[in-house]
Scaffold this active site. Structure first.
Site, short mmCIF file in Angstrom:
data_model
loop_
_atom_site.label_atom_id
_atom_site.label_comp_id
_atom_site.label_asym_id
_atom_site.label_seq_id
_atom_site.Cartn_x
_atom_site.Cartn_y
_atom_site.Cartn_z
N ARG A 96 0.78 -1.40 0.00
CA ARG A 96 0.04 -0.15 0.03
C ARG A 96 0.82 1.28 -0.04
O ARG A 96 1.59 1.64 0.92
CB ARG A 96 -0.76 -0.18 1.16
CG ARG A 96 -1.80 1.24 1.42
CD ARG A 96 -2.75 1.60 2.66
NE ARG A 96 -3.18 2.58 2.50
CZ ARG A 96 -3.62 3.59 3.42
NH1 ARG A 96 -3.27 2.88 4.78
NH2 ARG A 96 -3.88 4.64 3.39
N HIS A 141 -2.92 10.97 0.72
CA HIS A 141 -2.39 10.77 2.20
C HIS A 141 -1.86 12.05 2.61
O HIS A 141 -0.55 12.14 2.67
CB HIS A 141 -1.39 9.56 2.07
CG HIS A 141 -1.26 8.96 3.51
ND1 HIS A 141 -1.31 7.60 3.60
CD2 HIS A 141 -0.71 9.45 4.74
CE1 HIS A 141 -1.32 7.32 4.70
NE2 HIS A 141 -0.65 8.53 5.48
N GLU A 186 -7.65 8.55 5.94
CA GLU A 186 -8.19 9.04 7.21
C GLU A 186 -8.32 10.68 7.39
O GLU A 186 -7.85 11.45 7.68
CB GLU A 186 -6.75 9.12 8.22
CG GLU A 186 -6.26 7.57 8.61
CD GLU A 186 -5.06 7.54 9.53
OE1 GLU A 186 -4.50 8.55 10.12
OE2 GLU A 186 -4.69 6.28 9.83
N ASN A 326 -8.06 1.61 9.28
CA ASN A 326 -6.74 1.79 10.06
C ASN A 326 -6.90 1.78 11.79
O ASN A 326 -7.54 2.78 12.05
CB ASN A 326 -5.94 3.19 9.69
CG ASN A 326 -5.73 3.32 8.20
OD1 ASN A 326 -5.82 2.49 7.48
ND2 ASN A 326 -5.32 4.54 7.82
N TYR A 328 -5.16 1.61 15.43
CA TYR A 328 -4.08 1.51 16.38
C TYR A 328 -4.43 1.41 17.91
O TYR A 328 -3.59 0.55 18.52
CB TYR A 328 -3.29 3.00 16.21
CG TYR A 328 -2.67 3.03 14.92
CD1 TYR A 328 -1.41 2.61 14.76
CD2 TYR A 328 -3.45 3.61 13.91
CE1 TYR A 328 -0.65 2.81 13.57
CE2 TYR A 328 -2.69 3.43 12.50
CZ TYR A 328 -1.47 3.16 12.51
OH TYR A 328 -0.76 3.20 11.15
N GLU A 398 -4.23 -0.18 8.04
CA GLU A 398 -3.06 0.19 8.82
C GLU A 398 -2.95 -0.63 10.18
O GLU A 398 -4.22 -0.52 10.79
CB GLU A 398 -2.99 1.51 8.98
CG GLU A 398 -2.13 2.27 7.82
CD GLU A 398 -2.02 3.79 7.92
OE1 GLU A 398 -1.74 3.97 9.32
OE2 GLU A 398 -2.25 4.40 7.16
#
Ligand code: BGC
Length: 490
Positions: A96, A141, A186, A326, A328, A398
């Site tokens: 990616r 991005h 995002e 994504n 985290y 991600e």
């Protein structure tokens, strides 16, 4: 016992089938990610235009922890073949990466395509495919062409035309070989961070207006770029496209905070997903209501959360082929007390819903303050998405762990491992999850953290002009998982 041992033990105890094997379904794919500004360097080579991150780092170095920038970064503009060699060593199924808008279209508009930019991405894509690695390409991005920013950037409704024109160029040039696309990475980092917190490019503080205009225009821009693909390219190229959201899982701090946790999920996930993925489209109703009340409290005569027309609702709704996530970590929320001072979202609390953010003491500490490590949150998040938006294909685009750069990155290995176990559990529980992406293939320019925070499976030596890459222990771990298509029995 180290934090990761506690998590692994927890994951094992929480499943009755832990004696079964931890094999991924056939066809499950493993990848790794980077983005253009964070790795390419060559910021002004050939006819490349200036991006907002070029401008921001050059004019506000004090806002970057080490005063650095992405001028050279990993020099992947020159070293992309080395990057591909490393991907081959890992055994990646896909890579990616993102296209730099101002490298492909130097002035942001589609009337002039950079030959050098097109050549660079053609070489990268062809190089990947030669090695059997699929490209998963993000169009945006965070590196907006500066001259579009000068015209208002994401707060100007014309961005939907500018972005979809750019997308059309990218599909025409690369769509014969790129079958997996992400429009925008995002949205929360694009709208909430700069406009709510005044941090990151373009660093314009405007929580009452900028954030919301950006939010709405971004959804329209995504939808338009999706529809361009759908109407002009899908029949020919048969690819898939969506946008990728960063989602934090919210847990109630106390028994009284369950509704607030749900509202926080709607605030974080819903503002950027509901319009696209929900059956009814538009804003999450609870958020739209709160924003209107907030506007009135601040003395505005009407809501400054911009409404959608029915036509816009229909235009955005359903513009996805999968849900890209994504992930985290997680956060706790509780209701703020009377008079309590709240920090700005996303680096503090959530003033819009009067919520205070915290972390469970048992969530392992790490070097990034807003990362509460709670792998189970990923599984809960996936179920929430399925319940709220329906059964669809999910991709983790991600997931990764920050360190200060040590080569023996056992913490990163364990972080990846416990998240992969949660993914396998989610799949067993009926979630159609097909891809897992590590952030990041290699250390890179970590935005306001500069080069001090490292996410790479490969270490990059930024003091060496040759930018050598060295595999960390996590690279060997990931290669083994990919090769075995399974995690080890515990
Ligand atoms: C972003 C990356 C960033 C990573 C680690 C993600 O939210 O997409 O660009 O480097 O987080 O902070």
């Amino acid at each position: 016992m180290a934090w990761y041992q506690v998590l692994v033990l927890g994951a094992l105890l929480s499943v009755s089938w832990c004696t079964e094997d931890w094999t991924f379904p056939p066809g499950f794919k493993f990848g790794a990610a980077t983005s253009a500004y964070q790795v390419e360097g060559a910021w002004n080579v050939s006819d490349k235009g200036e991006s907002i991150w070029d401008r921001y780092t050059h004019t506000r170095p004090e806002d970057i922890a080490d005063g650095s920038n992405g001028d050279v970064a990993c020099d992947s503009y020159n070293l992309w073949q080395t990057d591909i060699d490393n991907m081959v060593d890992l055994g990646l199924h896909y890579y990616r990466f993102s296209i730099s808008w101002s490298r492909l279209l130097p002035n942001g508009f589609a009337n002039k395509i950079s030959e050098d930019g097109a050549r660079y991405y053609n070489n990268l894509i062809d190089g990947l495919l030669e090695k059997g690695i699929e490209p998963l390409v993000t169009l945006y991005h965070w590196d907006l062409p500066q001259n579009l920013q000068d015209l208002g950037g994401w707060t100007n409704p014309l961005i939907a035309d500018w972005f979809s024109d750019y997308a059309r160029v990218a599909y025409s040039l690369f769509g014969d070989r790129v079958k997996m696309w992400l429009t925008i990475n995002e949205p929360m980092a694009i709208c909430d961070v700069p406009y709510n917190a005044g941090a990151w490019a373009p660093g314009i503080l405007s929580p009452d207006h900028g954030t919301h205009l950006c939010n709405k225009n971004l959804l329209l821009a995504h939808a338009k770029a999706y529809r361009v693909y759908d109407e002009e390219f899908r029949a020919m190229y048969n690819g898939e496209i969506s946008l990728s959201n960063i989602l934090f899982w919210f847990e109630p701090w106390t028994e009284d905070d369950h509704d607030l946790a749900e509202l926080a999920i709607q605030y974080c996930a819903g503002r950027y997903s509901h319009a696209i993925y929900s059956k009814e489209g538009g804003w999450p109703p609870a958020i739209e209501k709160i924003m209107e009340e907030n506007s009135k409290k601040k003395g505005y005569s009407k809501s400054n959360f911009p409404a959608f027309t029915q036509e816009e609702i229909e235009f955005i709704k359903g513009t996805f082929d999968y849900f890209a996530l994504n992930f985290y970590g997680a956060m706790l929320v509780r209701a703020a007390e009377e008079g309590e001072q709240l920090g700005p979202w996303p680096f503090g609390d959530i003033p819009d819903i009067n919520a205070v953010i915290g972390y469970r003491p048992e969530w392992p500490e790490n070097i990034v303050s807003i990362l509460g490590i709670y792998p189970e949150g990923l599984r809960k998040q996936l179920h929430w998405l399925k319940e709220n938006y329906g059964d669809m294909k999910f991709l983790i685009t991600e997931n990764g762990y920050p360190t200060r750069g040590e080569p023996n990155d056992q913490d990163r290995i364990e972080y990846i491992e416990v998240h992969l176990r949660e993914i396998l559990l989610a799949i067993k529980e009926g979630i159609n999850l097909t891809h897992y992406t590590v952030w990041s293939l290699m250390d890179n320019f970590e935005w306001a953290d500069g080069y001090g925070t490292r996410f790479g499976l490969y270490e990059v030596d930024f003091n060496d002009p040759l930018r050598p890459r060295t595999p960390r222990d996590s690279a060997a771990f990931y290669a083994k998982v990919i090769k075995n298509h399974a995690l080890d029995e515990e």
